[in-house]
Design an enzyme around this catalytic site. Structure first.
Site, PDB file in Angstrom:
ATOM      1  N   GLN A 171       0.839  -1.197   0.000  1.00 27.29           N
ATOM      2  CA  GLN A 171       0.000   0.000   0.000  1.00 27.29           C
ATOM      3  C   GLN A 171       0.877   1.250   0.000  1.00 27.29           C
ATOM      4  O   GLN A 171       1.926   1.299   0.627  1.00 27.29           O
ATOM      5  CB  GLN A 171      -0.947  -0.002   1.189  1.00 27.29           C
ATOM      6  CG  GLN A 171      -0.326  -0.176   2.549  1.00 27.29           C
ATOM      7  CD  GLN A 171      -1.376  -0.239   3.641  1.00 27.29           C
ATOM      8  OE1 GLN A 171      -2.527   0.119   3.452  1.00 27.29           O
ATOM      9  NE2 GLN A 171      -0.974  -0.706   4.811  1.00 27.29           N
ATOM     10  N   HIS A 193      -2.885   0.126  -3.738  1.00 14.72           N
ATOM     11  CA  HIS A 193      -3.819   0.575  -2.715  1.00 14.72           C
ATOM     12  C   HIS A 193      -4.294   1.993  -3.019  1.00 14.72           C
ATOM     13  O   HIS A 193      -5.445   2.221  -3.330  1.00 14.72           O
ATOM     14  CB  HIS A 193      -3.204   0.500  -1.298  1.00 14.72           C
ATOM     15  CG  HIS A 193      -4.147   0.884  -0.201  1.00 14.72           C
ATOM     16  ND1 HIS A 193      -4.285   2.171   0.243  1.00 14.72           N
ATOM     17  CD2 HIS A 193      -4.995   0.145   0.550  1.00 14.72           C
ATOM     18  CE1 HIS A 193      -5.181   2.217   1.215  1.00 14.72           C
ATOM     19  NE2 HIS A 193      -5.626   0.990   1.422  1.00 14.72           N
ATOM     20  N   ASP A 235      -8.092   0.848  -3.146  1.00 15.53           N
ATOM     21  CA  ASP A 235      -9.064   0.985  -2.057  1.00 15.53           C
ATOM     22  C   ASP A 235      -9.680   2.376  -2.171  1.00 15.53           C
ATOM     23  O   ASP A 235      -8.997   3.385  -1.983  1.00 15.53           O
ATOM     24  CB  ASP A 235      -8.368   0.809  -0.701  1.00 15.53           C
ATOM     25  CG  ASP A 235      -9.356   0.659   0.442  1.00 15.53           C
ATOM     26  OD1 ASP A 235     -10.543   1.008   0.256  1.00 15.53           O
ATOM     27  OD2 ASP A 235      -8.938   0.221   1.531  1.00 15.53           O
ATOM     28  N   GLU A 270     -11.533  -2.203  -3.932  1.00 12.31           N
ATOM     29  CA  GLU A 270     -11.881  -2.457  -2.527  1.00 12.31           C
ATOM     30  C   GLU A 270     -12.822  -1.384  -2.012  1.00 12.31           C
ATOM     31  O   GLU A 270     -12.596  -0.194  -2.220  1.00 12.31           O
ATOM     32  CB  GLU A 270     -10.612  -2.492  -1.674  1.00 12.31           C
ATOM     33  CG  GLU A 270     -10.867  -2.845  -0.218  1.00 12.31           C
ATOM     34  CD  GLU A 270      -9.587  -3.094   0.568  1.00 12.31           C
ATOM     35  OE1 GLU A 270      -9.668  -3.143   1.810  1.00 12.31           O
ATOM     36  OE2 GLU A 270      -8.504  -3.251  -0.049  1.00 12.31           O
ATOM     37  N   ASP A 304     -14.331  -4.836   2.600  1.00 14.38           N
ATOM     38  CA  ASP A 304     -13.583  -4.475   3.805  1.00 14.38           C
ATOM     39  C   ASP A 304     -14.579  -3.977   4.846  1.00 14.38           C
ATOM     40  O   ASP A 304     -14.961  -4.701   5.750  1.00 14.38           O
ATOM     41  CB  ASP A 304     -12.532  -3.417   3.465  1.00 14.38           C
ATOM     42  CG  ASP A 304     -11.717  -2.971   4.676  1.00 14.38           C
ATOM     43  OD1 ASP A 304     -11.944  -3.508   5.772  1.00 14.38           O
ATOM     44  OD2 ASP A 304     -10.858  -2.098   4.524  1.00 14.38           O
ATOM     45  N   GLN A 326     -11.324  -9.113   2.407  1.00 13.79           N
ATOM     46  CA  GLN A 326     -10.193  -8.733   3.245  1.00 13.79           C
ATOM     47  C   GLN A 326     -10.453  -9.212   4.665  1.00 13.79           C
ATOM     48  O   GLN A 326     -11.441  -8.806   5.294  1.00 13.79           O
ATOM     49  CB  GLN A 326      -9.903  -7.236   3.295  1.00 13.79           C
ATOM     50  CG  GLN A 326      -8.668  -7.035   4.170  1.00 13.79           C
ATOM     51  CD  GLN A 326      -8.248  -5.617   4.478  1.00 13.79           C
ATOM     52  OE1 GLN A 326      -7.349  -5.419   5.284  1.00 13.79           O
ATOM     53  NE2 GLN A 326      -8.854  -4.642   3.864  1.00 13.79           N
ATOM     54  N   LYS A 328      -9.353  -8.584   7.930  1.00 11.38           N
ATOM     55  CA  LYS A 328      -8.605  -7.510   8.584  1.00 11.38           C
ATOM     56  C   LYS A 328      -8.211  -8.019   9.964  1.00 11.38           C
ATOM     57  O   LYS A 328      -8.985  -7.965  10.914  1.00 11.38           O
ATOM     58  CB  LYS A 328      -9.455  -6.247   8.665  1.00 11.38           C
ATOM     59  CG  LYS A 328      -8.675  -4.964   8.561  1.00 11.38           C
ATOM     60  CD  LYS A 328      -9.604  -3.781   8.392  1.00 11.38           C
ATOM     61  CE  LYS A 328      -8.850  -2.502   8.129  1.00 11.38           C
ATOM     62  NZ  LYS A 328      -8.386  -2.379   6.738  1.00 11.38           N
TER      63      LYS A 328
END
Length: 417
Positions: A171, A193, A235, A270, A304, A326, A328
């Site tokens: 990222q 990212h 994202d 994302e 996410d 994802q 997390k």
């Protein structure tokens, strides 16, 4: 028992905790800080230095194994645990988790986790405690059995010894262009990212975002080595929905147009939108996924927000409400739950991405590598921090060391056989 004392040590996360609600509401950046008042409870400013808390298990032979507790960058957002309070977490760990740790068999990993993480006063322990303690217990089991953490996971979940590397995703943070160049030069598997977390970065009708996507693809061709073909992963923190509306058809149309701008690349998007609740997210993401699949698009939806717990992950996977989930890691809690989450995704033929947060530490990142490789996740996050070099070296080197050890173990087993 094998654990005779518990140590606590204050620590730093590798980035900052950010108030996502304030940023979405239009907080502007002044250098590295955000200007304005925080909105999310617990935040004293919009950007707060990330803190962590290390827990050390002092074993009977005086070896100490460690794990790290922390929360994710956007704490308190999308149903997540509130901002990490090290004083409160230390107190609860000392009063509740530590006495339980002194009374478990640390060589039996899942049993030990189950006993330590029993509800306290009818409530689940904070996820940060589960996350850090489960790392320390995994290291303890590995030490006691003279094996790698990955082998403990394989043994506990009845998995074969892995042989394949897991693709690594980096990222960029806000230093987009410089960090994209670093990723390309280092031939990162999945990038960049992009941190598209504000209207300024997304642009009217997504124009700023689409130009960035095209630039990343062009730059990859310009400076990447021959044959280098990374997955492009962005994202957008819900900004497609915020900018063009929450209609699944319109969101899918937009994503298809972006994918068509970068032919030859697989495109991961994302968090295209935040529909306000877990069930609404499932229903609408399932529609978006279905539209993309019917069109044969090279775009994939990554969930996410609103997909935090193991049960959330199960619901999204069952509903095919994402191409890639994802996981997390600090939001799932125990790192054993991360392993379970990967296996749930695989059972449902949904991609498993072992993520986490830039606020994590070297220890939590290394433990995540072992779980990712053991379960053969589809990709894993280079963490901690927002710099490419440090995170990529921590995760990449740990994976390479692990695979070297597993290859030797496999050769030994074959010779014995």
């Amino acid at each position: 028992m094998q654990i005779k004392d518990v140590l606590l040590a204050p620590g730093n996360g590798a980035f900052f905790y950010d108030d996502q609600a304030a940023i979405r509401a239009g907080a502007t950046q002044d250098g590295f800080i955000y200007v304005g008042d925080p909105i999310t409870p617990g935040f004293t400013s919009i950007r707060v230095p990330a803190s962590s808390l290390s827990i050390g298990l002092f074993l009977t032979d005086e070896t100490v194994v460690w794990g790290d507790m922390m929360n994710v960058q956007y704490s308190g957002a999308g149903g997540r645990d509130p901002l990490f309070d090290p004083t409160q977490i230390a107190d609860l760990t000392s009063r509740v988790a530590a006495p339980r740790l002194l009374d478990v068999d640390a060589s039996r990993y899942l049993d030990a986790c189950a006993k330590v993480f029993e509800p306290f006063e009818y409530e689940r322990l904070p996820l940060a405690i589960e996350y850090g303690v489960s790392q320390a217990l995994l290291r303890a089991a590995a030490y006691l059995h003279r094996k790698t953490m990955a082998e403990i996971v394989c043994s506990e979940f009845d998995l074969p010894l892995p042989a394949c590397r897991v693709p690594i995703y980096c990222q960029s943070g806000d230093a987009r262009e410089i960090n994209v160049d670093k990723m390309i030069l280092k031939a990162v598997d999945v990038l960049p990212h992009g941190l598209i977390n504000s209207r300024q970065k997304f642009g009217v009708d997504g124009q700023v975002f689409t130009e960035f996507v095209k630039w990343v693809a062009t730059r990859t061709r310009e400076i990447g080595r021959p044959g280098y073909q990374p997955v492009l992963h962005f994202d957008v923190y819900g900004w497609i929905g915020l900018e063009i509306g929450l209609e699944p058809q319109r969101i899918a149309d937009f994503i298809c147009r972006v994918a068509d701008m970068v032919p030859g690349f697989t495109l991961n998007i994302e968090c295209p939108a935040d529909f306000g609740s877990t069930q609404a997210q499932i229903d609408n993401y399932a529609q978006i996924v279905s539209i993309l699949d019917k069109r044969g698009s090279r775009a994939r939806i990554v969930v996410d927000e609103r997909c935090n717990t193991l049960e959330d992950i199960r619901l999204f996977a069952d509903a095919k409400a994402a191409h890639l989930v994802q996981i997390k890691t600090p939001d799932v809690g125990s790192i054993a739950e991360t392993a379970r989450a990967v296996l749930i995704c695989k059972e449902n033929q949904v991609g498993a991405y072992v993520g986490g947060s830039c606020t994590e530490t070297d220890l939590s990142a290394q433990a995540s590598v072992h779980v990712s490789v053991a379960t053969q996740a589809d990709m894993m996050l280079a963490k901690p921090g927002m710099g490419v070099d440090e995170a990529f070296s921590i995760v990449g080197n740990e994976q390479n060391r692990l695979l070297a050890m597993l290859n030797r173990r496999r050769a030994q087993n074959e010779n014995i056989g």
